[in-house]
Each structure stands twice: as C-alpha cells, then as structure tokens.
Design a protein around this motif. Sequence first.
Motif, mmCIF file in Angstrom:
data_model
loop_
_atom_site.group_PDB
_atom_site.id
_atom_site.type_symbol
_atom_site.label_atom_id
_atom_site.label_comp_id
_atom_site.label_asym_id
_atom_site.label_seq_id
_atom_site.Cartn_x
_atom_site.Cartn_y
_atom_site.Cartn_z
ATOM 1 N N ILE A 1 0.944 -1.163 0.146
ATOM 2 C CA ILE A 1 -0.142 -0.007 0.124
ATOM 3 C C ILE A 1 0.676 1.293 -0.035
ATOM 4 C CG2 ILE A 1 -1.417 1.396 1.329
ATOM 5 C CD1 ILE A 1 -3.175 -1.348 2.190
ATOM 6 N N MET A 2 1.935 1.407 0.879
ATOM 7 C CA MET A 2 2.603 2.504 1.226
ATOM 8 C C MET A 2 3.496 2.879 -0.106
ATOM 9 S SD MET A 2 1.294 3.954 3.439
ATOM 10 C CE MET A 2 2.188 5.381 3.106
ATOM 11 N N ILE A 3 4.241 1.748 -0.563
ATOM 12 C CA ILE A 3 5.144 1.863 -1.842
ATOM 13 C C ILE A 3 4.237 2.478 -3.106
ATOM 14 C CG2 ILE A 3 6.628 0.489 -3.288
ATOM 15 C CD1 ILE A 3 7.954 -0.861 -1.059
ATOM 16 N N SER A 4 3.046 1.792 -3.077
ATOM 17 C CA SER A 4 2.295 2.177 -4.266
ATOM 18 C C SER A 4 1.841 3.716 -4.243
ATOM 19 C CB SER A 4 1.208 1.211 -4.566
ATOM 20 O OG SER A 4 0.081 1.631 -5.330
ATOM 21 N N TRP A 5 1.600 4.018 -3.027
ATOM 22 C CA TRP A 5 0.850 5.384 -2.765
ATOM 23 C C TRP A 5 2.321 6.149 -3.090
ATOM 24 C CZ3 TRP A 5 -1.602 6.977 2.618
ATOM 25 C CH2 TRP A 5 -2.087 8.648 2.338
ATOM 26 N N GLY A 6 3.622 5.701 -2.608
ATOM 27 C CA GLY A 6 4.821 6.492 -2.999
ATOM 28 C C GLY A 6 4.866 6.771 -4.473
ATOM 29 N N TRP A 7 4.513 5.697 -5.211
ATOM 30 C CA TRP A 7 4.600 5.785 -6.854
ATOM 31 C C TRP A 7 3.641 6.757 -7.281
ATOM 32 C CZ3 TRP A 7 0.474 2.710 -9.380
ATOM 33 C CH2 TRP A 7 0.316 3.089 -10.794
ATOM 34 N N ILE A 8 2.408 6.640 -7.007
ATOM 35 C CA ILE A 8 1.525 7.650 -7.411
ATOM 36 C C ILE A 8 1.219 9.040 -7.105
ATOM 37 C CG2 ILE A 8 -0.435 7.042 -6.119
ATOM 38 C CD1 ILE A 8 -0.687 6.582 -9.779
ATOM 39 N N THR A 9 2.055 9.449 -5.937
ATOM 40 C CA THR A 9 2.103 10.321 -5.189
ATOM 41 C C THR A 9 1.817 11.707 -5.926
ATOM 42 O OG1 THR A 9 3.429 9.539 -3.341
ATOM 43 C CG2 THR A 9 3.054 12.078 -3.373
ATOM 44 N N ILE B 1 13.383 7.106 -7.183
ATOM 45 C CA ILE B 1 14.136 5.974 -7.826
ATOM 46 C C ILE B 1 14.126 4.739 -6.647
ATOM 47 C CG2 ILE B 1 16.396 5.347 -8.426
ATOM 48 C CD1 ILE B 1 16.378 7.833 -10.181
ATOM 49 N N LEU B 2 14.552 5.670 -5.416
ATOM 50 C CA LEU B 2 14.644 4.599 -4.144
ATOM 51 C C LEU B 2 13.614 3.803 -4.076
ATOM 52 C CD1 LEU B 2 17.269 6.556 -2.007
ATOM 53 C CD2 LEU B 2 17.780 4.636 -3.431
ATOM 54 N N ILE B 3 12.284 4.428 -3.900
ATOM 55 C CA ILE B 3 11.064 3.731 -3.999
ATOM 56 C C ILE B 3 10.749 2.833 -4.781
ATOM 57 C CG2 ILE B 3 8.483 4.084 -3.764
ATOM 58 C CD1 ILE B 3 8.942 6.910 -2.575
ATOM 59 N N GLY B 4 11.318 3.142 -6.021
ATOM 60 C CA GLY B 4 11.173 1.858 -7.120
ATOM 61 C C GLY B 4 12.012 0.767 -6.714
ATOM 62 N N PHE B 5 13.160 1.052 -6.191
ATOM 63 C CA PHE B 5 13.845 -0.174 -5.817
ATOM 64 C C PHE B 5 13.280 -1.038 -4.804
ATOM 65 C CE2 PHE B 5 18.184 2.110 -7.010
ATOM 66 C CZ PHE B 5 18.090 1.754 -8.294
ATOM 67 N N GLY B 6 12.564 -0.419 -4.035
ATOM 68 C CA GLY B 6 11.981 -1.263 -2.879
ATOM 69 C C GLY B 6 10.847 -1.946 -3.390
ATOM 70 N N LEU C 1 -4.626 -0.930 -4.203
ATOM 71 C CA LEU C 1 -5.237 -0.013 -3.147
ATOM 72 C C LEU C 1 -4.382 1.419 -2.745
ATOM 73 C CD1 LEU C 1 -7.404 0.245 -0.965
ATOM 74 C CD2 LEU C 1 -6.286 -1.417 0.382
ATOM 75 N N GLY C 2 -3.102 1.172 -2.579
ATOM 76 C CA GLY C 2 -2.514 2.186 -2.438
ATOM 77 C C GLY C 2 -2.226 3.294 -3.343
ATOM 78 N N ALA C 3 -2.354 2.923 -4.748
ATOM 79 C CA ALA C 3 -2.723 3.953 -5.556
ATOM 80 C C ALA C 3 -3.880 4.479 -5.552
ATOM 81 C CB ALA C 3 -2.478 3.242 -7.108
ATOM 82 N N ALA C 4 -5.065 3.848 -5.241
ATOM 83 C CA ALA C 4 -6.526 4.502 -4.813
ATOM 84 C C ALA C 4 -6.518 5.557 -3.611
ATOM 85 C CB ALA C 4 -7.214 3.364 -4.530
ATOM 86 N N LEU C 5 -5.536 5.182 -2.729
ATOM 87 C CA LEU C 5 -5.464 6.060 -1.500
ATOM 88 C C LEU C 5 -5.030 7.443 -1.937
ATOM 89 C CD1 LEU C 5 -4.367 3.661 1.514
ATOM 90 C CD2 LEU C 5 -6.579 4.679 1.075
ATOM 91 N N GLY C 6 -3.670 7.180 -2.786
ATOM 92 C CA GLY C 6 -3.098 8.407 -3.363
ATOM 93 C C GLY C 6 -4.059 9.101 -4.184
ATOM 94 N N GLN C 7 -4.789 8.568 -5.133
ATOM 95 C CA GLN C 7 -5.712 9.255 -6.086
ATOM 96 C C GLN C 7 -6.441 10.036 -5.452
ATOM 97 O OE1 GLN C 7 -5.633 9.627 -9.387
ATOM 98 N NE2 GLN C 7 -4.473 7.562 -10.369
ATOM 99 N N LEU C 8 -7.193 9.425 -4.198
ATOM 100 C CA LEU C 8 -8.256 10.053 -3.336
ATOM 101 C C LEU C 8 -7.772 11.127 -2.484
ATOM 102 C CD1 LEU C 8 -11.352 9.986 -3.159
ATOM 103 C CD2 LEU C 8 -11.077 7.985 -1.488
ATOM 104 N N ILE C 9 -6.647 10.802 -1.713
ATOM 105 C CA ILE C 9 -6.356 11.725 -0.396
ATOM 106 C C ILE C 9 -5.384 12.689 -0.964
ATOM 107 C CG2 ILE C 9 -5.012 11.692 1.614
ATOM 108 C CD1 ILE C 9 -5.980 8.772 2.021
ATOM 109 N N ASP C 10 -4.358 12.511 -2.122
ATOM 110 C CA ASP C 10 -3.429 13.637 -2.447
ATOM 111 C C ASP C 10 -4.297 15.018 -2.800
ATOM 112 O OD1 ASP C 10 -1.913 11.711 -1.867
ATOM 113 O OD2 ASP C 10 -0.786 11.566 -3.555
#
Length: 469
Positions: free
Chosen positions: A62-70, A157-162, A196-205
């Motif tokens: 969830i959190m790494i995906s939120w990081g991607w979509i931020t 990029i570091l988030i992408g590595f994770g 789901l993390g991306a959804a949170l980002g789309q909705l909350i950001d």
Amino acid sequence: MSPPTAPEPVPKADSKDATVSGCDDADIQQTTTRELSIAEAAIYRVYRRRWVGLATLMLMNIMISWGWITFAPVSTSTQDFFRLQKASSVNWLSTVIFLAYICMSPVVIYTLRNFGVRAALLFAAGFSITGVWLRFIGARVGSSDGGHFPIVMVGQILIGFGQPFVLSAPAYYSDLWFTSGQRITANALISLSNPLGAALGQLIDPFLVSRPEDIPNMLLYIAIITTAVTIPVFFVQGRPPTPPCPSSAQEKLPFKSAFPRILRSVEFWLIFVMFSILVGFFNASSSLLNQILEPYGYSENEAGIGGAVLIVVGLLASAVVSPIIDRTHTFLLAIRILVPVISICYIGLIFAPTSRSLAPPYIVLAFLGAASFSLLPLSLEFVVEITHPVSPEITSTILWSGGQLLGAVFILSMTALTDSGTGNMRRALIFQAIISCAASIAALGIGWGDRVVHVQTRRIALDTSEGGQ
C-alpha cells in the motif's frame, strides 16, 4: 529450496498456532504421509502466523504504491511547485519507478530464493523509508524557490528499488504458507494492496494539496505513515515450521534449470504478453488519468475520485472472484472472459470523457477495475501452476518486470501522442485500445486446441493426489 524436515507430531493442546487445511484454526491433524528423501513422515499444516506476514506485505505494498502514484493526482500542482516547463517531467516521477523495478529484478529473485520474504521486506523498508524522506527534503529545502526536483527524483528511484521486493513476493509467499484452496485469495490480498495504495493516493492527495505550496506537507505526511508501516516487518517469519501441503514441500527447480523450462513454454509467453500489456496500461492510465480527463473540464479532485473508483470497485470484485476461482480452479475460463472485457473498457475510455459528465468515465473505470483486479492474482497463480516446479518468485518477477517495462513505454508513448496545443489525449487512448486488443488475442490462444495439455494445474494435481487438500 529443499523440503523442510517434518518434526515429530505435536499434541493438539500444545499447538495453538497450527491448523490443518480445511479445518478451523484451533484444530490440528495429520493429513497425509509421503516419501521424503529419507522416507520420513510429513505433516502438512497451515499456521495462524501466516496472516502476520500477509498483513505486513499488504501494508508495505500500500505505502510503496502510494509513493509511486504520489504526484500523478496533483500533476498540475506538482508542475507549478517545482517550476517545471513540461508535464512530461512530472510523468517521469512515475516512469522511473517502473525502470527501477526492472533493474532490481535479479536481486529480488536471488533474495527471495536464498534469504526469504523477511529479508525482502527489510530491503523494501530500507529503500522506501530513505526514498520518502529524501522526497520531503527535496521539496522542503528551498521550497520558496521551487525545491530541488533532482533530489525528489532520487527519492522516487529509491522507492522504485523497494517496490519489486514486495510486489514479486505474493506468489512466493502463498506457495510457502497457503494451500491450493487458499492461494489465489492470499495472492489477491497482497497483490491488490498495491493498487489500493494507488487508490488512496488518487483520493487523498488532491485533498492534501489545494495549492502548489502544499506539496512539501503532503510528502511529509506520506513519509511519516510509511515509516510507521515498516515496524511489523521485524515480526515476520521467513518460512513455516512445516509445509501446508505436498506442493509446498516439493523441491523447486534451480534457476539454471527453471529458466530454460520457461523459455520453452508457449503458454507462459502468451500469459506474459497478456499480463505485461494489461499491467502496463493500468499503470499508464493510473499515472495519466488526471491528464486524460483534464482537457474535458474535469478537476484534479474529480480525476482522483475516478482513480479511486477504478481501484475500489476492482478490489471489491476481486474479493468475490478470487475465492470462487480458489474453489473451482477455473483459471483459463476466467482469463478468456476477463481479458476481452478489459479491452472493451479501454475502447470505452476513448469516448467516455467526451460526455463531460461524471457518470460515463466512472462507469468505464469501474468495469475496468473489476475485470483487471480479478484477473491479476489468478494470472500470477495460474503461471505458477502450469510451470511447477519452477519457483514462484521467478515467474512472478518476470511477469511484473514485463508489466513495469511496458508501463514506462506506454507512459512515454501516450505522452508523446498527446496534442501539444490542447493537451487532449484521444490519440493516446486509441493507441491504448488497439494494443489492449492484442492482449485479448494472446489470452484466447492460451491452451488452445491440442495445447490444453500444457495448462494443467500441476500443484493442485499434486496436492489432490497426495491428499494435501
């Protein structure tokens, strides 16, 4: 991976952590015996602690995906804050995640195979925590002058590595800890936590960023939450004391034997083409959704809600479909139904925004999410079934790498096809619809005619024949 040596049977009263497949968590029984290398009796059990690892993988995804979509849901504000000349610079914040995934794929396979899921989670936590705090620093320092965009990019990029350490883990983890009647559901819970993390980002950001100056605060909140989420990583156990079923105990092929086997499998490559195209377009559409809708008068908030509809409806649909496939094992039928539905949705996405009302794009996004999310976990598990005893982390990492690579290619291609004057992405959406139809052709070719013998569910057959279910 050698099958673990079975311990002596433990009395029921002393083993509250263990359960047998198909029984309540409080029950224990010996389900089968089979010949091991030294002719010892094997006891197949599932353990309550498997849910700790599953929940941790979910939170990390969830959190790494939120990081991607931020930055995608607030692309206009991001462009203004960092004083970027082109929207394509914002798109690169998503694209580098996909490219970083590919770079780390060999490391991920080696880590999962030799050190297990706990080590993978530790790597993911280290990369993601460093990345999210670097992004905040890059935005905060010199914020009055537009921040330091290169530092933010390094953090991204570091988030992408994770990301690959947790995104490639579900099939490996479900094979190790769950039975054949539970694996798709387990895989779905973990894999779909990523969108789901991306959804949170789309909705909350969009609600966190009402003006460009809010970008650093948004990054701070995400960094704090990400850091807190990594705490359970230290409580995850690498492998169960005893395997849950015969297929989990079976020794997997070494990489030098597994890779040639994959190369010879026509069905694997058909699934690879289908999976890579559809995951690539899902990633591209999620990253570009605000830019797709904006020329037709939709706000960032409305585009964010559309992204949330795409993902939330998809999660609900998968929650229904995954247990059904777990019970019926109708993998191929589901694929042949769902993939054409996805292609039709991409065709509909060409026309839905032109209505300039909310209902048409939201309806198309809902159907697209439902079909895409139902397809994802069953595709990952189906590949493991037909290639068994190839280790699951190999096939899942290859599939995800294809999806990430095409995600980057599609973002760049669709950005290039955007009308430079109006920002309209109609040509990009037509391109997306045409290529998605190729995925339907690949899906319909899987196991066609005499090749049906190559789509046998090998793990399920082994578990059934040895009484592991």
